[in-house]
Design a protein around this motif. Structure first.
Motif, PDB file in Angstrom:
ATOM      1  N   ASN A   1       7.112   1.199  11.415  1.00 31.02           N
ATOM      2  CA  ASN A   1       7.033   2.478  10.708  1.00 31.02           C
ATOM      3  C   ASN A   1       6.285   3.545  11.511  1.00 31.02           C
ATOM      4  O   ASN A   1       6.603   4.728  11.408  1.00 31.02           O
ATOM      5  CB  ASN A   1       6.424   2.290   9.324  1.00 31.02           C
ATOM      6  CG  ASN A   1       7.396   1.643   8.380  1.00 31.02           C
ATOM      7  OD1 ASN A   1       8.521   2.097   8.214  1.00 31.02           O
ATOM      8  ND2 ASN A   1       6.995   0.532   7.771  1.00 31.02           N
ATOM      9  N   ILE A   2       5.304   3.138  12.301  1.00 28.78           N
ATOM     10  CA  ILE A   2       4.634   4.104  13.183  1.00 28.78           C
ATOM     11  C   ILE A   2       5.649   4.641  14.190  1.00 28.78           C
ATOM     12  O   ILE A   2       5.759   5.846  14.415  1.00 28.78           O
ATOM     13  CB  ILE A   2       3.428   3.465  13.912  1.00 28.78           C
ATOM     14  CG1 ILE A   2       2.276   3.226  12.924  1.00 28.78           C
ATOM     15  CG2 ILE A   2       2.958   4.351  15.074  1.00 28.78           C
ATOM     16  CD1 ILE A   2       1.134   2.399  13.484  1.00 28.78           C
ATOM     17  N   LYS A   3       6.413   3.727  14.782  1.00 31.33           N
ATOM     18  CA  LYS A   3       7.391   4.130  15.801  1.00 31.33           C
ATOM     19  C   LYS A   3       8.501   5.003  15.236  1.00 31.33           C
ATOM     20  O   LYS A   3       9.006   5.888  15.917  1.00 31.33           O
ATOM     21  CB  LYS A   3       7.972   2.894  16.476  1.00 31.33           C
ATOM     22  CG  LYS A   3       6.954   2.183  17.351  1.00 31.33           C
ATOM     23  CD  LYS A   3       7.513   0.945  18.007  1.00 31.33           C
ATOM     24  CE  LYS A   3       6.457   0.311  18.895  1.00 31.33           C
ATOM     25  NZ  LYS A   3       6.933  -0.923  19.520  1.00 31.33           N
ATOM     26  N   SER A   4       8.863   4.770  13.961  1.00 27.67           N
ATOM     27  CA  SER A   4       9.936   5.568  13.362  1.00 27.67           C
ATOM     28  C   SER A   4       9.412   6.823  12.665  1.00 27.67           C
ATOM     29  O   SER A   4      10.208   7.621  12.162  1.00 27.67           O
ATOM     30  CB  SER A   4      10.741   4.719  12.380  1.00 27.67           C
ATOM     31  OG  SER A   4       9.959   4.379  11.258  1.00 27.67           O
ATOM     32  N   GLY A   5       8.095   6.982  12.620  1.00 31.95           N
ATOM     33  CA  GLY A   5       7.519   8.176  12.012  1.00 31.95           C
ATOM     34  C   GLY A   5       7.441   8.144  10.499  1.00 31.95           C
ATOM     35  O   GLY A   5       7.208   9.172   9.867  1.00 31.95           O
ATOM     36  N   ASN A   6       7.604   6.988   9.907  1.00 31.29           N
ATOM     37  CA  ASN A   6       7.536   6.851   8.449  1.00 31.29           C
ATOM     38  C   ASN A   6       6.081   6.598   8.048  1.00 31.29           C
ATOM     39  O   ASN A   6       5.642   5.455   7.902  1.00 31.29           O
ATOM     40  CB  ASN A   6       8.448   5.715   7.976  1.00 31.29           C
ATOM     41  CG  ASN A   6       8.614   5.696   6.481  1.00 31.29           C
ATOM     42  OD1 ASN A   6       7.814   6.271   5.748  1.00 31.29           O
ATOM     43  ND2 ASN A   6       9.645   5.023   6.023  1.00 31.29           N
ATOM     44  N   ILE A   7       5.353   7.660   7.873  1.00 34.68           N
ATOM     45  CA  ILE A   7       3.908   7.602   7.645  1.00 34.68           C
ATOM     46  C   ILE A   7       3.553   6.899   6.336  1.00 34.68           C
ATOM     47  O   ILE A   7       2.630   6.084   6.289  1.00 34.68           O
ATOM     48  CB  ILE A   7       3.290   9.022   7.674  1.00 34.68           C
ATOM     49  CG1 ILE A   7       3.602   9.709   9.011  1.00 34.68           C
ATOM     50  CG2 ILE A   7       1.793   8.989   7.416  1.00 34.68           C
ATOM     51  CD1 ILE A   7       3.141   8.969  10.235  1.00 34.68           C
ATOM     52  N   ALA A   8       4.281   7.196   5.269  1.00 34.90           N
ATOM     53  CA  ALA A   8       3.969   6.581   3.971  1.00 34.90           C
ATOM     54  C   ALA A   8       4.158   5.071   4.027  1.00 34.90           C
ATOM     55  O   ALA A   8       3.295   4.307   3.559  1.00 34.90           O
ATOM     56  CB  ALA A   8       4.841   7.192   2.875  1.00 34.90           C
ATOM     57  N   ALA A   9       5.262   4.616   4.605  1.00 32.99           N
ATOM     58  CA  ALA A   9       5.522   3.177   4.692  1.00 32.99           C
ATOM     59  C   ALA A   9       4.516   2.499   5.620  1.00 32.99           C
ATOM     60  O   ALA A   9       4.095   1.363   5.380  1.00 32.99           O
ATOM     61  CB  ALA A   9       6.952   2.921   5.161  1.00 32.99           C
ATOM     62  N   LYS A  10       4.119   3.198   6.699  1.00 33.36           N
ATOM     63  CA  LYS A  10       3.091   2.670   7.601  1.00 33.36           C
ATOM     64  C   LYS A  10       1.789   2.459   6.846  1.00 33.36           C
ATOM     65  O   LYS A  10       1.151   1.414   6.939  1.00 33.36           O
ATOM     66  CB  LYS A  10       2.874   3.637   8.767  1.00 33.36           C
ATOM     67  CG  LYS A  10       1.773   3.251   9.739  1.00 33.36           C
ATOM     68  CD  LYS A  10       0.487   4.042   9.709  1.00 33.36           C
ATOM     69  CE  LYS A  10       0.518   5.448   9.264  1.00 33.36           C
ATOM     70  NZ  LYS A  10      -0.724   6.176   9.406  1.00 33.36           N
ATOM     71  N   GLY A  11       1.397   3.446   6.057  1.00 34.20           N
ATOM     72  CA  GLY A  11       0.170   3.336   5.268  1.00 34.20           C
ATOM     73  C   GLY A  11       0.229   2.187   4.278  1.00 34.20           C
ATOM     74  O   GLY A  11      -0.754   1.452   4.110  1.00 34.20           O
ATOM     75  N   ASN A  12       1.371   2.024   3.628  1.00 36.61           N
ATOM     76  CA  ASN A  12       1.526   0.905   2.685  1.00 36.61           C
ATOM     77  C   ASN A  12       1.432  -0.437   3.389  1.00 36.61           C
ATOM     78  O   ASN A  12       0.805  -1.371   2.877  1.00 36.61           O
ATOM     79  CB  ASN A  12       2.864   1.013   1.940  1.00 36.61           C
ATOM     80  CG  ASN A  12       2.865   2.113   0.921  1.00 36.61           C
ATOM     81  OD1 ASN A  12       1.829   2.532   0.416  1.00 36.61           O
ATOM     82  ND2 ASN A  12       4.053   2.628   0.611  1.00 36.61           N
TER      83      ASN A  12
END
Length: 150
Positions: A47-58
């Motif tokens: 998720n960090i690599k794809s830029g999905n910040i919310a999913a990364k945080g979860n």
């Protein structure tokens, strides 16, 4: 009429997980916690690599929760002595690093923690493969005992 296929599959997966947890030994439960953390960390990296910040945080939150409320909470510092104390310190370090990774959006930090978890999991699995030594009384054979071969 019957709900979505996804909901049915999720329910089936949850039953499988619950059954696995109920039937697992304490040793296997710890392996399952390590596996859960590692899956969450891989999700965070993705998720960090794809830029999905919310999913990364979860994903990072899930990993921290498993570390703090699962692995750290299960440590018996009285029985485990220095090993348990060292593991507690390592788990604390990993949680703090994951908080930093979340703030900085840094996949390298998450990869570091994943590597540490992988090493711990390997060691834990190896411990489980070792047969328990027999009790001292069971290893001493009485003098009057004879062995019979078939």
């Amino acid at each position: 009429m019957f709900g979505t296929m996804k909901r049915g599959v999720n329910a089936y997966a949850n039953v499988g997980l619950e059954t696995g947890v109920a039937a697992a030994s304490p040793h296997k439960l710890v392996v399952m916690l390590y596996d859960g953390v590692m899956v969450a960390l891989l999700g965070a990296i993705s998720n960090i690599k794809s830029g999905n910040i919310a999913a990364k945080g979860n994903a990072i939150s899930k990993a921290i929760t498993i570390i703090d409320n699962g692995l750290r909470a299960s440590l018996d510092k009285k029985a485990g002595g220095d090993i348990a104390e060292n593991l507690d310190s390592l788990y604390d370090y990993m949680s703090r690093r994951l908080l930093e990774a979340n703030i900085k959006n840094d996949a390298a930090i998450v990869t570091e923690v994943h590597s540490l978890m992988s090493d711990l999991r390997e060691a834990w699995v190896a411990i489980g493969d070792q047969p328990a030594p027999p009790p001292a009384a069971a290893t001493a054979m009485p003098k009057t005992a004879t062995l019979v071969s078939v």
